[in-house]
Design a protein around this motif. Sequence first.
Motif, PDB file in Angstrom:
ATOM      1  N   PRO A  17       0.638  -1.327   0.581  1.00 33.71           N
ATOM      2  CA  PRO A  17       0.190  -0.019   0.117  1.00 33.71           C
ATOM      3  C   PRO A  17       1.268   1.436  -0.077  1.00 33.71           C
ATOM      4  N   THR A  18       0.089   2.170  -0.266  1.00 34.48           N
ATOM      5  CA  THR A  18       0.987   3.631  -0.306  1.00 34.48           C
ATOM      6  C   THR A  18       0.911   4.005   0.977  1.00 34.48           C
ATOM      7  N   ARG A  19       2.367   4.165   1.869  1.00 38.63           N
ATOM      8  CA  ARG A  19       2.610   4.809   3.010  1.00 38.63           C
ATOM      9  C   ARG A  19       3.366   6.129   2.537  1.00 38.63           C
ATOM     10  N   ASP A  68      -1.716  -0.008  12.421  1.00 39.32           N
ATOM     11  CA  ASP A  68      -0.664  -0.423  11.028  1.00 39.32           C
ATOM     12  C   ASP A  68       0.207   1.612  11.239  1.00 39.32           C
ATOM     13  N   GLU A  97      -0.340   4.695   5.950  1.00 43.72           N
ATOM     14  CA  GLU A  97      -0.593   5.504   5.233  1.00 43.72           C
ATOM     15  C   GLU A  97      -0.749   6.853   4.926  1.00 43.72           C
ATOM     16  N   ASP A 119       9.832  -1.486   2.896  1.00 43.53           N
ATOM     17  CA  ASP A 119       8.689  -0.442   3.970  1.00 43.53           C
ATOM     18  C   ASP A 119      10.274  -0.615   4.870  1.00 43.53           C
ATOM     19  N   TYR A 170       1.986  -4.745   9.348  1.00 37.51           N
ATOM     20  CA  TYR A 170       0.634  -4.468   9.384  1.00 37.51           C
ATOM     21  C   TYR A 170      -0.983  -4.939   9.954  1.00 37.51           C
TER      22      TYR A 170
END
Length: 418
Positions: free
Chosen positions: A189-191, A222, A242, A309, A364
Motif C-alpha cells: 500500500p501507499t505509505r 497500522d 498510510e 517498507d 501491518y
Amino acid sequence: MNTNTETETTAGDAVDVAIIGAGPAGAVAAALLRKAGRSVLVLERQHFPRFSIGESLLPQSMEYLEEAGMLQAVVEAGFQYKNGAHFISGDRVSAFDFRDKHTAGWGTTYQVERGTFDNLLIGCATKAGAEVRFGHAVRTMQTGDAPVLDVEDEAGHAYRVHARFVLDASGFGRVLPRLLNLESPTRMPTRAAIFTHVQDGIPFGATDRNKITVAVHPGHRDVWYWMIPLAGGRSSVGCVAEAAFLDAPEEVRDARLRELIREEPTLARLIGDAPFLMPVRHIGGYSANVEQLHGAGYALLGNAGEFLDPVFSSGVTIAMRSAHLAVQVLLRAFDGETVDWQREYDVPLRKGIDTFRAFVERWYSGELQDIIFYPHQTESIRRMISAVLAGYAWDESNPYVADPVRRLNTLYEVCSQT
C-alpha cells in the motif's frame, strides 16, 4: 543544458563497470570490484555528505562491510552501537537481542547518521581505486553487450561513458527503471513517513540506546513510530502510516509530528518536547518494484530495484546483499563464464526480499505484532524470528526463511488461540 547529441557530447570514458549512485550499494559494489582489479566509475547526482534516512543498520550488513574492506573505518567512526530492537504497543513490550539468534554471524551493528556513513563508505571505495564523480547525472542509457551512458555534469557539459556493464545503485532515484521504463506495480500500500532528528536529552538508563525502538500507535495498529538513538545525544524520530493519515501542509508538519509523538506514551515520556534539530521531512510512495532486476548490460541494486517498507530497517542490508551477489556474478562473466543473471542474482536476492515482505505484510495486518508480543514464546522460535529481524533473511536453515508465509501463518494461529 541537457545536450546529449552526438555533436555536443565528448567521446567520454571507457570502464569495466559504471555504477550509478554512491550510496551503500554503489560503494560496496565499487570496493568489491576494485579488490578484483576491475576499473570502476561511480556517477552520483548529488554531493556528499547529504541527508538520508535508513539510519538503523542490521547485523547482516556487517558481513558485507567486512568483505568490502570497510569494517575498520566503520568501527572507528564513533557511531552508536546497536544490538537489537525494542518493540512497544501500549503496556506490551518485547525486546530482541540480535546476538541471540538462530543464524551464526554478526549480532551487533550501528545506528548511523547516513550522511556521515555514506560519505565514509564511498571514501573507502575511492581509496580502493574507484573513480567517483559527484554532481554528474545519467541522462540516457543504451543497453546491450557494450552499454553506453550519456552523462551531464552540473555545468551542462555532456559526455559519454562506455562500460562493459552498468550497475544501478541510485536508490530512490531509480535511474534505470525510469529511463528504461522498467517500473511495475508494487503489492505494498501507499505509505508515507514524517521524521526529524531531536536532541533527545534522555536520562541515562531511561531507555536502551543500543536498540532501535519501534512503537505502535495506541489507536491504529497500522501506524508505527521509530526512535533511533544516534551518537552525541541525538535521536532520529519518525512516524509511518498510510499516506492520508499523515497528509498535512508542509508548514504544519512539525506540529503534526509533535502531536503524534505525544499520543504514544513511551515516546511522549522519552521525547516529549525535545527540540527538533531540523524541519520535519516527508517521504511518500517509496515502495517500488520491477519485473526483473537485470537486463542487457545492467543490473539493479538495492532500492533501485525494489523497496518494501522501513519497519524492519531492511533497506541497507538488501542493498549491500545485492551488491555482493551482483559482483559475484559479474566477475564470473568477466572471466568468460556463462552466467544466468535470473537464476544466480534475481531469484536469490528476491528470496530474502520475499522473507522480509512476509514479515512486513503481517506487521501491518497485526499478526506479526501478536507474535512479537506473545507472552509465552518458545525460545527456539524466538531465535529464528530474531535472526530475520537481524537481517539474515537468506539463511534457509531457518524455517521462517525457507517458508516464511506458511510458518508465520501457523505461528499466528497458535499465538491467537492461547
